[in-house]
Enzyme design. Structure first.
Site, PDB file in Angstrom:
ATOM      1  N   GLU A 122       0.897  -1.182   0.124  1.00  0.00           N
ATOM      2  CA  GLU A 122      -0.003   0.037   0.164  1.00  0.00           C
ATOM      3  C   GLU A 122       0.760   1.301  -0.042  1.00  0.00           C
ATOM      4  O   GLU A 122       0.446   2.020  -0.462  1.00  0.00           O
ATOM      5  CB  GLU A 122      -1.026   0.173   1.103  1.00  0.00           C
ATOM      6  CG  GLU A 122      -1.744  -1.155   1.303  1.00  0.00           C
ATOM      7  CD  GLU A 122      -1.165  -2.370   2.237  1.00  0.00           C
ATOM      8  OE1 GLU A 122      -0.276  -2.679   2.010  1.00  0.00           O
ATOM      9  OE2 GLU A 122      -1.904  -2.652   3.315  1.00  0.00           O
ATOM     10  N   CYS A 169      -0.864   1.437   7.187  1.00  0.00           N
ATOM     11  CA  CYS A 169      -1.116   1.618   6.145  1.00  0.00           C
ATOM     12  C   CYS A 169      -2.598   2.412   6.203  1.00  0.00           C
ATOM     13  O   CYS A 169      -2.763   3.285   5.270  1.00  0.00           O
ATOM     14  CB  CYS A 169      -1.010   0.409   5.120  1.00  0.00           C
ATOM     15  SG  CYS A 169       0.389  -0.229   4.847  1.00  0.00           S
TER      16      CYS A 169
END
Length: 145
Positions: free
Chosen positions: A56, A87
């Site tokens: 991510e 994330c």
């Protein structure tokens, strides 16, 4: 289940398979804008010797460069595993429109930590192609044991 979400999750799963081949935890990510991929990545923690090199995080950096803004509020992010707290924080600050993930992560996933506060303005969809993503994770950890 939305066909578009499945389509992009299949692409994220391809990224996860690349990570598996590189002996990384097999997590893949795709970011779309106007129904087009603008970023894709997979975990590179081991390769880069960087604990923040999650799929991510790498994809978000690429996406912000692609759109020319730190805000990705017109973008969707597809991840093969529920984002960790780090994330999820990056997703929050990037202001994504929608987060779609495949497999839940009951040990380290962000939903363990009051997700309504962290991602309160984001549409969240879990379980898209969960079985396929979970099999990759299981295969990786079985090899490690």
């Amino acid at each position: 289940m939305d066909e578009i979400d499945q389509k992009w999750m299949k692409t994220a799963i391809q990224q996860a398979k690349m990570a598996l081949e590189l002996d990384e935890v097999p997590i893949g990510c795709v970011i779309t804008y106007n129904n087009q991929i603008i970023a894709r990545s997979h975990n590179q923690v081991e390769r880069l010797n960087d604990p923040t090199a999650h799929a991510e995080m790498i994809a978000i950096t690429s996406a912000t460069e692609a759109v020319g803004s730190k805000y990705l509020n017109k973008c969707n992010i597809y991840i093969t595993m529920e984002p960790c707290f780090m994330c999820a924080g990056a997703i929050h600050w990037s202001r994504f429109r929608k987060v779609v993930f495949a497999a839940a992560d009951p040990k380290k996933g962000f939903t363990k930590y009051k997700p309504s506060v962290l991602l309160d303005k984001v549409e969240i969809i879990g379980g898209v192609l969960e079985e396929e993503a979970r099999l990759l994770i299981n295969r990786f950890f079985l090899r490690k044991r």
